[in-house]
Motif scaffolding. Structure first.
Motif, short mmCIF file in Angstrom:
data_model
loop_
_atom_site.label_atom_id
_atom_site.label_comp_id
_atom_site.label_asym_id
_atom_site.label_seq_id
_atom_site.Cartn_x
_atom_site.Cartn_y
_atom_site.Cartn_z
N LEU A 1 -10.56 8.38 -5.38
CA LEU A 1 -9.30 8.53 -4.66
C LEU A 1 -8.74 7.17 -4.26
CD1 LEU A 1 -9.97 8.02 -1.39
CD2 LEU A 1 -11.05 10.24 -1.61
N GLU A 2 -7.41 7.15 -4.14
CA GLU A 2 -6.74 5.89 -3.76
C GLU A 2 -5.38 6.24 -3.21
OE1 GLU A 2 -4.43 6.48 -6.03
OE2 GLU A 2 -4.86 5.57 -7.93
N SER A 32 -14.75 0.54 -4.42
CA SER A 32 -14.98 -0.41 -3.32
C SER A 32 -15.72 0.24 -2.14
CB SER A 32 -13.63 -0.94 -2.81
OG SER A 32 -12.78 0.16 -2.46
N ASP A 33 -15.74 1.59 -2.15
CA ASP A 33 -16.36 2.29 -1.03
C ASP A 33 -16.55 3.75 -1.43
OD1 ASP A 33 -13.24 2.00 -0.51
OD2 ASP A 33 -13.91 3.97 0.18
N VAL A 59 -8.72 -1.09 -6.74
CA VAL A 59 -9.99 -0.52 -6.25
C VAL A 59 -9.75 0.92 -5.80
CG1 VAL A 59 -10.86 -2.79 -5.57
CG2 VAL A 59 -9.63 -1.40 -3.89
N GLU A 80 -2.07 5.04 -4.71
CA GLU A 80 -0.90 4.64 -5.52
C GLU A 80 -0.88 5.19 -6.95
OE1 GLU A 80 -3.10 2.16 -4.30
OE2 GLU A 80 -2.01 1.78 -2.45
N GLN A 98 -3.17 8.01 2.67
CA GLN A 98 -4.15 7.84 3.75
C GLN A 98 -5.39 7.13 3.21
OE1 GLN A 98 -6.04 12.27 3.81
NE2 GLN A 98 -3.85 12.21 4.25
N PHE A 99 -5.95 6.24 4.03
CA PHE A 99 -7.23 5.64 3.69
C PHE A 99 -8.28 6.66 4.10
CE2 PHE A 99 -10.02 2.29 2.54
CZ PHE A 99 -11.16 2.44 3.34
N VAL A 100 -8.99 7.21 3.13
CA VAL A 100 -9.95 8.29 3.41
C VAL A 100 -11.27 7.67 3.85
CG1 VAL A 100 -11.20 10.25 2.45
CG2 VAL A 100 -8.80 9.84 1.80
N GLY A 153 -11.76 4.59 -3.67
CA GLY A 153 -12.89 5.22 -3.00
C GLY A 153 -13.58 6.16 -3.99
N PHE A 155 -15.16 -1.25 2.28
CA PHE A 155 -13.91 -1.72 1.66
C PHE A 155 -13.72 -3.21 1.93
CE2 PHE A 155 -9.76 -1.53 -0.09
CZ PHE A 155 -8.97 -2.35 0.69
N ILE A 203 0.81 -1.23 0.00
CA ILE A 203 0.00 0.00 0.00
C ILE A 203 0.84 1.28 0.00
CG2 ILE A 203 -1.50 1.33 1.58
CD1 ILE A 203 -2.64 -1.50 2.37
N1 LIG Z 1 -11.35 5.12 0.94
C1 LIG Z 1 -10.14 4.87 0.38
N2 LIG Z 1 -9.09 5.67 0.65
C2 LIG Z 1 -7.88 5.46 0.06
N3 LIG Z 1 -7.63 4.45 -0.81
C3 LIG Z 1 -8.66 3.63 -1.11
C4 LIG Z 1 -8.75 2.50 -1.96
C5 LIG Z 1 -7.67 1.98 -2.87
N4 LIG Z 1 -6.57 1.20 -2.22
C6 LIG Z 1 -7.03 0.19 -1.28
C7 LIG Z 1 -5.99 0.15 -0.17
C8 LIG Z 1 -6.61 0.69 1.10
C9 LIG Z 1 -5.61 0.87 2.21
S1 LIG Z 1 -6.22 0.32 3.76
C10 LIG Z 1 -5.86 -1.33 3.67
C11 LIG Z 1 -6.58 -2.12 4.72
O1 LIG Z 1 -5.86 -3.27 5.08
C12 LIG Z 1 -6.71 -4.27 5.66
C13 LIG Z 1 -5.85 -5.37 6.28
O2 LIG Z 1 -4.95 -4.79 7.23
C14 LIG Z 1 -4.86 1.03 -0.68
O3 LIG Z 1 -3.95 0.25 -1.47
C15 LIG Z 1 -5.58 2.01 -1.56
C16 LIG Z 1 -10.03 2.03 -1.85
N5 LIG Z 1 -10.76 2.82 -1.00
C17 LIG Z 1 -9.95 3.81 -0.53
#
Ligand SMILES: Nc1ncnc2c(CN3C[C@H](CCSCCOCCO)[C@@H](O)C3)c[nH]c12
Length: 228
Positions: free
Chosen positions: A170-171, A195-196, A76, A173, A150-152, A78, A206, A50
Protein backbone atom coordinates in the motif's frame (compact mmCIF):
# COMPACT_ATOMS: atom_id res chain seq x y z
CA UNK A 1 11.46 8.36 -26.40
CA UNK A 2 10.34 10.88 -23.78
CA UNK A 3 9.96 9.06 -20.48
CA UNK A 4 8.49 10.44 -17.25
CA UNK A 5 9.97 9.30 -13.94
CA UNK A 6 7.92 10.21 -10.92
CA UNK A 7 8.15 9.94 -7.19
CA UNK A 8 6.01 11.43 -4.46
CA UNK A 9 8.75 12.54 -2.07
CA UNK A 10 12.01 14.30 -2.82
CA UNK A 11 13.85 11.33 -1.32
CA UNK A 12 12.31 9.06 -3.97
CA UNK A 13 13.77 10.91 -6.94
CA UNK A 14 17.05 12.10 -5.41
CA UNK A 15 18.80 8.80 -6.22
CA UNK A 16 17.66 9.17 -9.85
CA UNK A 17 18.98 12.74 -10.11
CA UNK A 18 22.25 11.71 -8.44
CA UNK A 19 22.78 8.99 -11.03
CA UNK A 20 22.07 11.38 -13.92
CA UNK A 21 24.55 14.02 -12.85
CA UNK A 22 23.46 16.93 -15.02
CA UNK A 23 19.96 18.14 -15.76
CA UNK A 24 18.05 21.37 -16.30
CA UNK A 25 15.15 22.41 -14.12
CA UNK A 26 11.85 24.13 -14.70
CA UNK A 27 9.35 25.18 -12.06
CA UNK A 28 5.74 24.76 -13.11
CA UNK A 29 2.36 24.47 -11.34
CA UNK A 30 3.80 23.78 -7.91
CA UNK A 31 6.47 21.27 -8.94
CA UNK A 32 10.08 21.30 -10.09
CA UNK A 33 10.54 19.38 -13.36
CA UNK A 34 14.01 18.02 -14.06
CA UNK A 35 15.00 17.46 -17.71
CA UNK A 36 17.84 15.09 -18.62
CA UNK A 37 19.12 12.78 -21.32
CA UNK A 38 19.84 9.16 -20.36
CA UNK A 39 20.45 6.00 -22.37
CA UNK A 40 19.25 7.69 -25.55
CA UNK A 41 16.00 8.87 -23.98
CA UNK A 42 14.73 12.26 -22.91
CA UNK A 43 13.72 12.09 -19.24
CA UNK A 44 11.31 14.32 -17.35
CA UNK A 45 11.60 13.77 -13.61
CA UNK A 46 9.65 15.19 -10.69
CA UNK A 47 8.34 14.42 -7.24
CA UNK A 48 4.72 15.34 -6.82
CA UNK A 49 4.41 15.74 -3.02
CA UNK A 50 2.47 13.19 -1.01
CA UNK A 51 -0.96 11.86 -1.88
CA UNK A 52 -3.39 11.21 -4.71
CA UNK A 53 -4.22 14.85 -5.52
CA UNK A 54 -0.63 16.03 -5.93
CA UNK A 55 0.46 12.92 -7.78
CA UNK A 56 -2.44 13.23 -10.22
CA UNK A 57 -1.45 16.83 -10.99
CA UNK A 58 2.18 15.93 -11.64
CA UNK A 59 1.36 12.89 -13.76
CA UNK A 60 -1.03 14.98 -15.87
CA UNK A 61 1.57 17.71 -16.43
CA UNK A 62 4.20 15.12 -17.39
CA UNK A 63 1.92 13.77 -20.10
CA UNK A 64 0.12 16.88 -21.28
CA UNK A 65 2.77 19.60 -20.99
CA UNK A 66 5.93 17.57 -21.45
CA UNK A 67 4.60 14.88 -23.77
CA UNK A 68 5.94 11.85 -21.95
CA UNK A 69 5.10 8.64 -23.81
CA UNK A 70 5.63 6.33 -20.82
CA UNK A 71 5.56 6.95 -17.07
CA UNK A 72 7.65 5.06 -14.51
CA UNK A 73 6.95 5.58 -10.80
CA UNK A 74 9.76 4.91 -8.35
CA UNK A 75 9.18 4.93 -4.62
CA UNK A 76 8.57 3.10 -1.39
CA UNK A 77 5.54 1.32 0.03
CA UNK A 78 4.10 -0.34 3.10
CA UNK A 79 4.23 -4.11 2.81
CA UNK A 80 1.09 -6.19 3.36
CA UNK A 81 1.97 -9.62 1.92
CA UNK A 82 3.96 -11.74 4.39
CA UNK A 83 6.33 -12.56 1.49
CA UNK A 84 7.48 -8.93 1.37
CA UNK A 85 10.23 -7.75 3.68
CA UNK A 86 11.79 -4.31 3.99
CA UNK A 87 13.90 -3.53 0.89
CA UNK A 88 11.98 -5.95 -1.37
CA UNK A 89 10.73 -4.72 -4.75
CA UNK A 90 7.13 -5.02 -5.88
CA UNK A 91 5.69 -3.92 -9.21
CA UNK A 92 1.97 -3.31 -9.49
CA UNK A 93 0.00 -5.77 -11.58
CA UNK A 94 -3.09 -3.75 -10.71
CA UNK A 95 -3.96 -0.88 -8.42
CA UNK A 96 -6.96 0.31 -6.41
CA UNK A 97 -8.05 3.13 -4.10
CA UNK A 98 -8.68 1.74 -0.62
CA UNK A 99 -10.15 4.99 0.71
CA UNK A 100 -12.86 5.42 -1.95
CA UNK A 101 -16.22 4.56 -0.38
CA UNK A 102 -19.63 5.12 -1.96
CA UNK A 103 -20.89 1.80 -0.59
CA UNK A 104 -23.98 3.71 0.63
CA UNK A 105 -25.27 3.33 -2.96
CA UNK A 106 -24.55 -0.37 -3.11
CA UNK A 107 -21.19 -0.02 -4.85
CA UNK A 108 -18.19 -2.14 -3.79
CA UNK A 109 -15.37 -0.53 -1.78
CA UNK A 110 -13.00 1.40 -4.08
CA UNK A 111 -15.53 1.67 -6.89
CA UNK A 112 -16.35 4.90 -8.77
CA UNK A 113 -19.18 4.86 -11.38
CA UNK A 114 -17.95 4.72 -15.00
CA UNK A 115 -14.62 3.42 -13.69
CA UNK A 116 -13.33 0.20 -12.13
CA UNK A 117 -12.04 -0.88 -8.72
CA UNK A 118 -8.82 -2.21 -10.27
CA UNK A 119 -6.58 -0.51 -12.85
CA UNK A 120 -4.32 -2.97 -14.67
CA UNK A 121 -0.76 -1.81 -15.35
CA UNK A 122 1.09 -2.20 -18.65
CA UNK A 123 1.94 -5.84 -19.37
CA UNK A 124 4.87 -5.16 -21.69
CA UNK A 125 6.65 -3.08 -19.05
CA UNK A 126 5.98 -5.74 -16.45
CA UNK A 127 7.50 -8.49 -18.60
CA UNK A 128 10.51 -6.27 -19.35
CA UNK A 129 10.90 -5.72 -15.60
CA UNK A 130 10.76 -9.45 -14.95
CA UNK A 131 13.59 -9.98 -17.45
CA UNK A 132 15.65 -7.22 -15.87
CA UNK A 133 15.10 -8.70 -12.39
CA UNK A 134 16.54 -12.02 -13.59
CA UNK A 135 19.51 -10.26 -15.22
CA UNK A 136 20.12 -8.22 -12.04
CA UNK A 137 19.64 -11.26 -9.82
CA UNK A 138 17.05 -9.48 -7.70
CA UNK A 139 13.67 -10.70 -6.49
CA UNK A 140 10.85 -8.72 -8.04
CA UNK A 141 7.38 -9.37 -6.66
CA UNK A 142 4.25 -8.63 -8.63
CA UNK A 143 0.98 -7.83 -6.92
CA UNK A 144 -1.91 -5.57 -6.17
CA UNK A 145 -1.03 -2.18 -4.75
CA UNK A 146 -3.68 -0.23 -2.80
CA UNK A 147 -3.55 3.56 -2.69
CA UNK A 148 -5.13 5.90 -0.18
CA UNK A 149 -4.64 9.35 1.31
CA UNK A 150 -3.40 8.05 4.63
CA UNK A 151 -0.13 6.77 6.05
CA UNK A 152 -1.21 3.33 7.28
CA UNK A 153 0.32 2.51 10.66
CA UNK A 154 -2.15 0.04 12.09
CA UNK A 155 -2.46 -3.70 11.62
CA UNK A 156 -6.25 -3.36 11.74
CA UNK A 157 -6.40 -0.94 8.79
CA UNK A 158 -3.73 -2.93 6.89
CA UNK A 159 -5.66 -6.19 7.39
CA UNK A 160 -8.90 -4.55 6.21
CA UNK A 161 -7.14 -3.38 3.03
CA UNK A 162 -5.67 -6.85 2.48
CA UNK A 163 -9.06 -8.55 3.01
CA UNK A 164 -11.04 -6.05 0.93
CA UNK A 165 -8.71 -5.70 -2.07
CA UNK A 166 -6.41 -8.72 -1.83
CA UNK A 167 -3.64 -6.11 -1.78
CA UNK A 168 0.06 -6.99 -1.40
CA UNK A 169 1.35 -3.49 -0.65
CA UNK A 170 0.00 0.00 0.00
CA UNK A 171 1.02 3.59 -0.62
CA UNK A 172 -0.51 6.98 -1.42
CA UNK A 173 -0.04 7.76 -5.13
CA UNK A 174 0.12 4.75 -7.44
CA UNK A 175 -3.54 4.45 -8.36
CA UNK A 176 -3.99 8.16 -9.07
CA UNK A 177 -0.95 8.08 -11.38
CA UNK A 178 -2.30 4.90 -13.00
CA UNK A 179 -5.70 6.53 -13.53
CA UNK A 180 -4.14 9.57 -15.25
CA UNK A 181 -2.00 7.38 -17.53
CA UNK A 182 -4.92 5.12 -18.36
CA UNK A 183 -7.13 8.09 -19.25
CA UNK A 184 -4.42 9.44 -21.57
CA UNK A 185 -3.58 6.01 -23.00
CA UNK A 186 0.04 6.21 -21.82
CA UNK A 187 1.75 3.02 -20.57
CA UNK A 188 2.79 3.17 -16.92
CA UNK A 189 4.87 1.13 -14.51
CA UNK A 190 4.56 1.46 -10.75
CA UNK A 191 7.54 0.14 -8.76
CA UNK A 192 7.90 0.28 -5.01
CA UNK A 193 10.50 -0.93 -2.52
CA UNK A 194 9.14 -1.84 0.90
CA UNK A 195 10.01 0.65 3.65
CA UNK A 196 7.75 -0.63 6.43
CA UNK A 197 4.97 -3.10 7.23
CA UNK A 198 2.14 -0.52 7.57
CA UNK A 199 1.72 -1.67 11.19
CA UNK A 200 2.39 -0.09 14.56
CA UNK A 201 6.12 0.24 13.77
CA UNK A 202 5.51 1.80 10.35
CA UNK A 203 6.44 5.35 11.29
CA UNK A 204 9.78 4.36 12.79
CA UNK A 205 10.61 1.85 10.04
CA UNK A 206 9.64 4.37 7.36
CA UNK A 207 12.04 6.95 8.77
CA UNK A 208 14.78 4.34 9.02
CA UNK A 209 14.38 2.72 5.58
CA UNK A 210 12.99 5.46 3.30
CA UNK A 211 16.35 6.40 1.83
CA UNK A 212 17.72 2.86 1.35
CA UNK A 213 14.47 1.52 -0.09
CA UNK A 214 14.11 4.54 -2.41
CA UNK A 215 17.61 3.76 -3.66
CA UNK A 216 16.66 0.14 -4.43
CA UNK A 217 13.66 1.26 -6.46
CA UNK A 218 15.56 4.04 -8.27
CA UNK A 219 18.37 1.68 -9.31
CA UNK A 220 15.86 -0.69 -10.87
CA UNK A 221 13.98 2.10 -12.64
CA UNK A 222 17.20 3.33 -14.27
CA UNK A 223 17.80 -0.22 -15.58
CA UNK A 224 14.28 -0.10 -17.01
CA UNK A 225 15.08 3.13 -18.86
CA UNK A 226 18.16 1.52 -20.39
CA UNK A 227 16.13 -1.39 -21.71
CA UNK A 228 12.82 0.26 -22.68
N1 LIG B 1 2.69 2.67 5.72
C1 LIG B 1 2.50 3.44 4.62
N2 LIG B 1 1.29 3.97 4.36
C2 LIG B 1 1.08 4.70 3.23
N3 LIG B 1 2.04 4.97 2.31
C3 LIG B 1 3.27 4.45 2.54
C4 LIG B 1 4.48 4.54 1.81
C5 LIG B 1 4.66 5.18 0.46
N4 LIG B 1 4.73 6.67 0.43
C6 LIG B 1 5.61 7.24 1.43
C7 LIG B 1 4.96 8.56 1.87
C8 LIG B 1 4.49 8.41 3.30
C9 LIG B 1 3.67 9.59 3.76
S1 LIG B 1 4.09 10.11 5.38
C10 LIG B 1 5.40 11.13 5.06
C11 LIG B 1 6.17 11.45 6.29
O1 LIG B 1 6.80 12.70 6.20
C12 LIG B 1 7.92 12.81 7.09
C13 LIG B 1 8.38 14.26 7.15
O2 LIG B 1 7.28 15.09 7.53
C14 LIG B 1 3.82 8.75 0.90
O3 LIG B 1 4.27 9.44 -0.27
C15 LIG B 1 3.45 7.34 0.54
C16 LIG B 1 5.42 3.86 2.53
N5 LIG B 1 4.86 3.32 3.66
C17 LIG B 1 3.54 3.67 3.70
Amino acid sequence: MKIAIMGAMREEIEPILAALGNYTIEKYAGNIYYHAEYAGHELIIAYSKIGKVFSAITATIMLERYGAKALLFSGVAGGISKDLKIGDLIMASALCQHDVDITAFGHPEGFIPESFVMIESDEDMRSLASEIAVDMGVDLYEGIIATGDQFVASSERKEWIEKTFNADALEMEGTSVACVCQNFGVPFFILRAISDAADGDAGMDFDTFLKSSAQVSAKFILEMVKRI
